[in-house]
Design a protein around this motif. Structure first.
Motif, PDB file in Angstrom:
ATOM      1  N   LEU A 125       0.563  -1.256  -0.415  1.00  0.00           N
ATOM      2  CA  LEU A 125      -0.467  -0.136  -0.018  1.00  0.00           C
ATOM      3  C   LEU A 125       0.686   1.242  -0.491  1.00  0.00           C
ATOM      4  CD1 LEU A 125      -0.421   1.766   3.335  1.00  0.00           C
ATOM      5  CD2 LEU A 125      -1.638  -1.113   3.543  1.00  0.00           C
ATOM      6  N   ALA A 126       0.643   2.225  -0.144  1.00  0.00           N
ATOM      7  CA  ALA A 126       0.085   3.880  -0.277  1.00  0.00           C
ATOM      8  C   ALA A 126       0.307   4.224  -0.085  1.00  0.00           C
ATOM      9  CB  ALA A 126       1.132   4.700  -1.456  1.00  0.00           C
ATOM     10  N   VAL A 127       0.569   5.542   1.265  1.00  0.00           N
ATOM     11  CA  VAL A 127      -0.066   5.999   2.861  1.00  0.00           C
ATOM     12  C   VAL A 127       0.490   7.268   2.277  1.00  0.00           C
ATOM     13  CG1 VAL A 127       0.759   4.899   4.348  1.00  0.00           C
ATOM     14  CG2 VAL A 127      -1.059   6.279   4.489  1.00  0.00           C
ATOM     15  N   LEU A 128       0.082   8.393   2.375  1.00  0.00           N
ATOM     16  CA  LEU A 128       0.252   9.503   2.848  1.00  0.00           C
ATOM     17  C   LEU A 128       1.110  10.152   4.609  1.00  0.00           C
ATOM     18  CD1 LEU A 128      -2.229  12.352   1.485  1.00  0.00           C
ATOM     19  CD2 LEU A 128      -0.369  11.630   0.487  1.00  0.00           C
ATOM     20  N   PRO A 129       2.305  10.227   4.747  1.00  0.00           N
ATOM     21  CA  PRO A 129       2.994  10.559   6.299  1.00  0.00           C
ATOM     22  C   PRO A 129       1.614  11.408   6.853  1.00  0.00           C
ATOM     23  CG  PRO A 129       4.709  11.006   4.615  1.00  0.00           C
ATOM     24  CD  PRO A 129       2.845  11.353   3.826  1.00  0.00           C
ATOM     25  N   HIS A 130       1.000  12.154   7.002  1.00  0.00           N
ATOM     26  CA  HIS A 130       0.140  12.569   7.582  1.00  0.00           C
ATOM     27  C   HIS A 130      -0.884  12.247   8.112  1.00  0.00           C
ATOM     28  CE1 HIS A 130      -1.593  14.311   3.353  1.00  0.00           C
ATOM     29  NE2 HIS A 130      -2.832  14.363   4.567  1.00  0.00           N
ATOM     30  N   ASN A 131      -1.949  10.849   7.277  1.00  0.00           N
ATOM     31  CA  ASN A 131      -2.734   9.905   8.019  1.00  0.00           C
ATOM     32  C   ASN A 131      -2.477   9.116   9.009  1.00  0.00           C
ATOM     33  OD1 ASN A 131      -4.824   8.324   7.874  1.00  0.00           O
ATOM     34  ND2 ASN A 131      -5.195   8.286   5.265  1.00  0.00           N
ATOM     35  N   GLU A 132      -2.331  10.301   9.541  1.00  0.00           N
ATOM     36  CA  GLU A 132      -1.600   9.173  11.197  1.00  0.00           C
ATOM     37  C   GLU A 132      -2.817   7.429  11.701  1.00  0.00           C
ATOM     38  OE1 GLU A 132      -0.570  12.149  14.250  1.00  0.00           O
ATOM     39  OE2 GLU A 132       0.608  13.614  12.277  1.00  0.00           O
ATOM     40  N   ALA A 133      -4.210   7.474  11.293  1.00  0.00           N
ATOM     41  CA  ALA A 133      -4.773   7.235  11.072  1.00  0.00           C
ATOM     42  C   ALA A 133      -4.687   5.980  11.092  1.00  0.00           C
ATOM     43  CB  ALA A 133      -6.007   7.569  11.897  1.00  0.00           C
ATOM     44  N   ALA A 134      -4.628   6.186   9.680  1.00  0.00           N
ATOM     45  CA  ALA A 134      -4.289   4.857   8.919  1.00  0.00           C
ATOM     46  C   ALA A 134      -2.889   4.469   9.384  1.00  0.00           C
ATOM     47  CB  ALA A 134      -4.363   5.115   7.217  1.00  0.00           C
ATOM     48  N   LEU A 135      -2.181   5.291   9.272  1.00  0.00           N
ATOM     49  CA  LEU A 135      -0.320   4.394   9.602  1.00  0.00           C
ATOM     50  C   LEU A 135      -0.422   3.755  10.620  1.00  0.00           C
ATOM     51  CD1 LEU A 135       2.223   8.046   8.820  1.00  0.00           C
ATOM     52  CD2 LEU A 135       1.920   5.182   7.201  1.00  0.00           C
ATOM     53  N   ARG A 136      -1.719   4.050  11.466  1.00  0.00           N
ATOM     54  CA  ARG A 136      -1.662   2.985  13.181  1.00  0.00           C
ATOM     55  C   ARG A 136      -2.077   2.028  13.036  1.00  0.00           C
ATOM     56  NH1 ARG A 136      -2.645   8.179  15.106  1.00  0.00           N
ATOM     57  NH2 ARG A 136      -5.401   7.823  14.833  1.00  0.00           N
ATOM     58  N   ALA A 152       5.689  12.909  -4.065  1.00  0.00           N
ATOM     59  CA  ALA A 152       5.546  12.223  -5.058  1.00  0.00           C
ATOM     60  C   ALA A 152       3.735  11.961  -5.504  1.00  0.00           C
ATOM     61  CB  ALA A 152       5.619  10.465  -4.724  1.00  0.00           C
ATOM     62  N   ALA A 153       2.848  12.612  -4.523  1.00  0.00           N
ATOM     63  CA  ALA A 153       1.742  13.287  -4.472  1.00  0.00           C
ATOM     64  C   ALA A 153       1.451  14.538  -4.495  1.00  0.00           C
ATOM     65  CB  ALA A 153       0.915  12.581  -3.536  1.00  0.00           C
ATOM     66  N   TYR A 154       0.835  14.760  -5.501  1.00  0.00           N
ATOM     67  CA  TYR A 154       0.323  16.715  -5.609  1.00  0.00           C
ATOM     68  C   TYR A 154      -1.065  16.839  -5.267  1.00  0.00           C
ATOM     69  CZ  TYR A 154       0.418  20.858  -6.856  1.00  0.00           C
ATOM     70  OH  TYR A 154       0.432  22.660  -7.860  1.00  0.00           O
ATOM     71  N   LYS A 155      -1.110  17.329  -4.268  1.00  0.00           N
ATOM     72  CA  LYS A 155      -2.402  18.050  -3.626  1.00  0.00           C
ATOM     73  C   LYS A 155      -2.249  18.808  -3.406  1.00  0.00           C
ATOM     74  CE  LYS A 155      -3.864  14.153  -1.238  1.00  0.00           C
ATOM     75  NZ  LYS A 155      -5.417  13.867  -2.039  1.00  0.00           N
ATOM     76  N   GLN A 156      -3.469  19.522  -3.485  1.00  0.00           N
ATOM     77  CA  GLN A 156      -3.606  20.769  -3.019  1.00  0.00           C
ATOM     78  C   GLN A 156      -2.729  21.725  -2.991  1.00  0.00           C
ATOM     79  OE1 GLN A 156      -4.725  20.131   0.530  1.00  0.00           O
ATOM     80  NE2 GLN A 156      -7.083  18.850   0.237  1.00  0.00           N
ATOM     81  N   GLY A 157      -2.062  22.041  -3.958  1.00  0.00           N
ATOM     82  CA  GLY A 157      -1.178  22.606  -4.343  1.00  0.00           C
ATOM     83  C   GLY A 157       0.820  22.431  -4.106  1.00  0.00           C
ATOM     84  N   GLN A 158       0.484  21.151  -3.285  1.00  0.00           N
ATOM     85  CA  GLN A 158       2.052  21.061  -2.767  1.00  0.00           C
ATOM     86  C   GLN A 158       1.882  19.537  -2.966  1.00  0.00           C
ATOM     87  OE1 GLN A 158       1.901  21.755   1.268  1.00  0.00           O
ATOM     88  NE2 GLN A 158       0.418  23.407   1.132  1.00  0.00           N
ATOM     89  N   TRP A 159       3.306  19.124  -3.714  1.00  0.00           N
ATOM     90  CA  TRP A 159       3.796  18.402  -3.440  1.00  0.00           C
ATOM     91  C   TRP A 159       4.276  17.235  -1.924  1.00  0.00           C
ATOM     92  CZ3 TRP A 159       4.109  15.568  -7.530  1.00  0.00           C
ATOM     93  CH2 TRP A 159       4.212  16.863  -8.925  1.00  0.00           C
ATOM     94  N   HIS A 160       3.501  15.937  -1.615  1.00  0.00           N
ATOM     95  CA  HIS A 160       3.321  15.224  -0.716  1.00  0.00           C
ATOM     96  C   HIS A 160       4.219  14.025  -0.742  1.00  0.00           C
ATOM     97  CE1 HIS A 160       1.047  17.927   1.434  1.00  0.00           C
ATOM     98  NE2 HIS A 160       0.300  17.714   0.422  1.00  0.00           N
ATOM     99  N   ASP A 161       5.414  13.699   0.385  1.00  0.00           N
ATOM    100  CA  ASP A 161       6.006  12.168  -0.175  1.00  0.00           C
ATOM    101  C   ASP A 161       4.231  11.418   0.615  1.00  0.00           C
ATOM    102  OD1 ASP A 161       8.241  13.545   0.189  1.00  0.00           O
ATOM    103  OD2 ASP A 161       8.921  12.831   2.491  1.00  0.00           O
ATOM    104  N   VAL A 162       5.030   9.413   0.048  1.00  0.00           N
ATOM    105  CA  VAL A 162       4.572   9.063   0.371  1.00  0.00           C
ATOM    106  C   VAL A 162       4.960   7.562   0.984  1.00  0.00           C
ATOM    107  CG1 VAL A 162       2.732   6.485  -1.240  1.00  0.00           C
ATOM    108  CG2 VAL A 162       3.092   9.430  -1.877  1.00  0.00           C
ATOM    109  N   VAL A 163       4.189   7.097   1.908  1.00  0.00           N
ATOM    110  CA  VAL A 163       5.317   5.659   2.690  1.00  0.00           C
ATOM    111  C   VAL A 163       4.897   4.571   2.063  1.00  0.00           C
ATOM    112  CG1 VAL A 163       5.376   4.816   4.702  1.00  0.00           C
ATOM    113  CG2 VAL A 163       5.013   7.030   5.086  1.00  0.00           C
ATOM    114  N   GLN A 164       6.000   4.096   1.417  1.00  0.00           N
ATOM    115  CA  GLN A 164       5.196   2.444   0.642  1.00  0.00           C
ATOM    116  C   GLN A 164       5.421   1.374   1.979  1.00  0.00           C
ATOM    117  OE1 GLN A 164       4.291   2.541  -1.844  1.00  0.00           O
ATOM    118  NE2 GLN A 164       5.275   4.692  -2.436  1.00  0.00           N
ATOM    119  N   MET A 165       4.220   0.652   2.028  1.00  0.00           N
ATOM    120  CA  MET A 165       4.580   0.110   3.344  1.00  0.00           C
ATOM    121  C   MET A 165       4.145  -1.699   2.117  1.00  0.00           C
ATOM    122  SD  MET A 165       2.418   1.259   5.914  1.00  0.00           S
ATOM    123  CE  MET A 165       3.434   1.508   7.301  1.00  0.00           C
TER     124      MET A 165
END
Length: 177
Positions: A125-136, A152-165
């Motif tokens: 899976l791939a998850v955004l680092p700020h999605n703490e509930a999903a990561l837990r 790796a993810a462009y959202k709301q005008g900003q680039w975001h890292d993506v955690v691979q699990m």
């Protein structure tokens, strides 16, 4: 807050208007990996037709409340039958059902289906680092971080890292979900 038992079933054409409403809400998409874009009901119908033609390699399930109402979706995508792996994704879209263990229940059901029924060996899976509930949740059931895709993810005008699990069959901890 604990929720009553939820169920999963295959996504149906009748689910498309609700799914389309969720997809057209930018707030709904904020924690998902995909960027926001408007989707017409006609495009949604064509997407569903494509799914119907690719069911051999994809499992798309509606997550349902005890009364049968769809509250989200859980997917096993791009199943590779030689490598015995698939991509896992979940989305509890109805806000009233978040934080009530519905995501954990649906995750358990989908992972059990992947490993016990489909005989898969690995989920990713791939998850955004700020999605703490999903990561837990993912860590609780045994997913391990395998990497970080930078910007790796462009959202709301900003680039975001993506955690691979990833999760191997023998790492899954069903009772911990």
């Amino acid at each position: 807050m604990q929720s009553p038992p939820i169920t999963v079933r295959e996504l149906e054409r009748a689910d498309l208007p609700l799914l389309n409403r969720w997809r057209n809400d930018p707030g709904q998409i904020a924690n998902l990996g995909a960027g926001f874009r408007f989707v017409s009901l006609e495009a949604e119908s064509r997407w569903f037709d494509g799914y119907q033609g690719a069911r051999a390699n994809n499992v798309r399930l509606a997550v349902c409340a005890p009364d049968g109402a769809m509250i989200g979706v859980v997917y096993l995508l791009d199943i590779h039958w030689v490598h015995r792996e698939a991509e896992f994704a979940i989305w509890i879209a109805e806000p009233a059902w978040r934080g009530r263990s519905c995501g954990a229940q649906a995750t358990r059901l989908a992972i059990a289906h992947a490993f016990d029924d489909l005989n898969l060996q690995r989920l990713r899976l791939a998850v955004l680092p700020h999605n703490e509930a999903a990561l837990r949740l993912y860590r609780r059931v045994g997913f391990r971080q395998e990497g970080l895709s930078r910007k790796a993810a462009y959202k709301q005008g900003q680039w975001h890292d993506v955690v691979q699990m990833g999760l191997l069959r023998d790492e899954y901890v069903p009772e911990a979900a």
